[in-house]
Design a protein around this motif. Structure first.
Motif, short mmCIF file in Angstrom:
data_model
loop_
_atom_site.label_atom_id
_atom_site.label_comp_id
_atom_site.label_asym_id
_atom_site.label_seq_id
_atom_site.Cartn_x
_atom_site.Cartn_y
_atom_site.Cartn_z
N UNK A 23 0.87 -1.17 0.00
CA UNK A 23 0.00 0.00 0.00
C UNK A 23 0.90 1.22 0.00
N UNK A 24 0.77 2.08 -0.99
CA UNK A 24 1.58 3.30 -1.07
C UNK A 24 0.96 4.34 -0.14
N UNK A 25 1.75 4.82 0.83
CA UNK A 25 1.27 5.83 1.77
C UNK A 25 1.57 7.24 1.29
N UNK A 26 2.67 7.42 0.59
CA UNK A 26 3.01 8.73 0.03
C UNK A 26 4.08 8.54 -1.02
N UNK A 67 2.51 6.77 14.12
CA UNK A 67 2.15 5.44 14.61
C UNK A 67 0.99 5.49 15.58
N UNK A 68 0.92 6.56 16.38
CA UNK A 68 -0.09 6.68 17.43
C UNK A 68 -0.36 8.15 17.67
N UNK A 73 1.67 19.42 12.37
CA UNK A 73 2.86 19.60 11.53
C UNK A 73 2.79 20.93 10.82
N UNK A 74 3.89 21.67 10.86
CA UNK A 74 3.97 22.92 10.11
C UNK A 74 5.38 23.09 9.57
N UNK A 75 5.46 23.22 8.25
CA UNK A 75 6.72 23.49 7.56
C UNK A 75 6.67 24.88 6.96
N UNK A 76 7.81 25.49 6.82
CA UNK A 76 7.90 26.83 6.25
C UNK A 76 7.20 26.90 4.91
N UNK A 77 6.32 27.90 4.77
CA UNK A 77 5.60 28.12 3.52
C UNK A 77 4.34 27.29 3.36
N UNK A 78 4.04 26.42 4.33
CA UNK A 78 2.85 25.57 4.25
C UNK A 78 1.97 25.82 5.46
N UNK A 79 0.65 25.67 5.31
CA UNK A 79 -0.22 25.81 6.48
C UNK A 79 -0.02 24.64 7.43
N UNK A 80 -0.26 24.89 8.72
CA UNK A 80 -0.18 23.78 9.67
C UNK A 80 -1.27 22.79 9.34
N UNK A 81 -0.99 21.51 9.63
CA UNK A 81 -1.97 20.47 9.37
C UNK A 81 -1.82 19.37 10.40
N UNK A 82 -2.88 18.59 10.55
CA UNK A 82 -2.87 17.48 11.49
C UNK A 82 -2.59 16.20 10.70
N UNK A 83 -1.61 15.42 11.19
CA UNK A 83 -1.28 14.13 10.60
C UNK A 83 -1.67 13.09 11.64
N UNK A 84 -2.56 12.20 11.27
CA UNK A 84 -3.12 11.22 12.21
C UNK A 84 -2.44 9.87 12.10
N UNK A 85 -2.65 9.02 13.10
CA UNK A 85 -2.07 7.67 13.10
C UNK A 85 -2.38 6.97 11.78
N UNK A 86 -1.35 6.39 11.19
CA UNK A 86 -1.48 5.70 9.91
C UNK A 86 -1.20 6.57 8.71
N UNK A 87 -1.05 7.88 8.92
CA UNK A 87 -0.79 8.80 7.81
C UNK A 87 0.71 9.11 7.74
N UNK A 88 1.19 9.32 6.51
CA UNK A 88 2.59 9.61 6.26
C UNK A 88 2.80 11.10 6.04
N UNK A 89 4.02 11.55 6.23
CA UNK A 89 4.40 12.94 5.98
C UNK A 89 5.85 12.97 5.52
#
Length: 146
Positions: A23-26, A67-68, A73-89
């Motif tokens: 399964x490709x996560x990203x 993992x849990x 997550x916030x990187x320069x130039x990008x809006x902050x976002x929530x990364x939940x368990x099972x999601x890749x970044x």
């Protein structure tokens, strides 16, 4: 439905589960990989409500999986976002400031793993001081001109 394929020469059947196991996560095309880079995989754990690492940068790209819990997550130039368990970044590393990686929840711990491609002789993480943050405030997503 059987996942077995007969093996040659009377051996045990071979599994075909590998055909659907991936399964490709990203997918990402990082802007660069430091010459002579080495890979480092770490697990990071923050307690409930912890703000995480202060603003920092990595010498090369980093690829992670929560993992849990939930990471803010916030990187320069990008809006902050929530990364939940099972999601890749991922983040490109280099000159990009990583503002936030804290626990978005105050009721559960946050645990994530990251594989980084590190520049030889350079720390895998370098904190960014207040002076540089002020100089680069216009690069933060949603920043208003001073």
């Amino acid at each position: 439905m059987s996942h077995d394929v007969p093996a040659a020469g009377g051996r045990e059947p071979r599994s075909t589960a590998w055909r659907t196991a991936l399964t490709v996560l990203q997918e990402a095309e990082p802007p660069f990989v430091p010459q002579g880079a080495h890979a480092m995989t770490v697990v990071v754990e923050f307690p409930p409500g912890d703000p995480g690492t202060p603003p920092h940068r990595h010498s090369g790209p980093a690829f992670g999986l929560v993992l849990e819990g939930e990471m803010l997550l916030e990187l320069e130039g990008e809006p902050e976002r929530v990364v939940r368990a099972g999601e890749a970044f991922w983040e490109p590393g280099g000159d990009v400031i990583h503002y936030q990686d804290g626990n978005n929840r105050d009721d559960v711990p946050l645990r994530f793993t990251v594989t980084m491609l590190c520049e030889p002789g350079t720390p895998m993480l370098t904190l960014v001081d207040d002076e540089e943050l002020a100089l680069r405030r216009d690069r933060r997503y949603g920043a208003r001109p001073a």
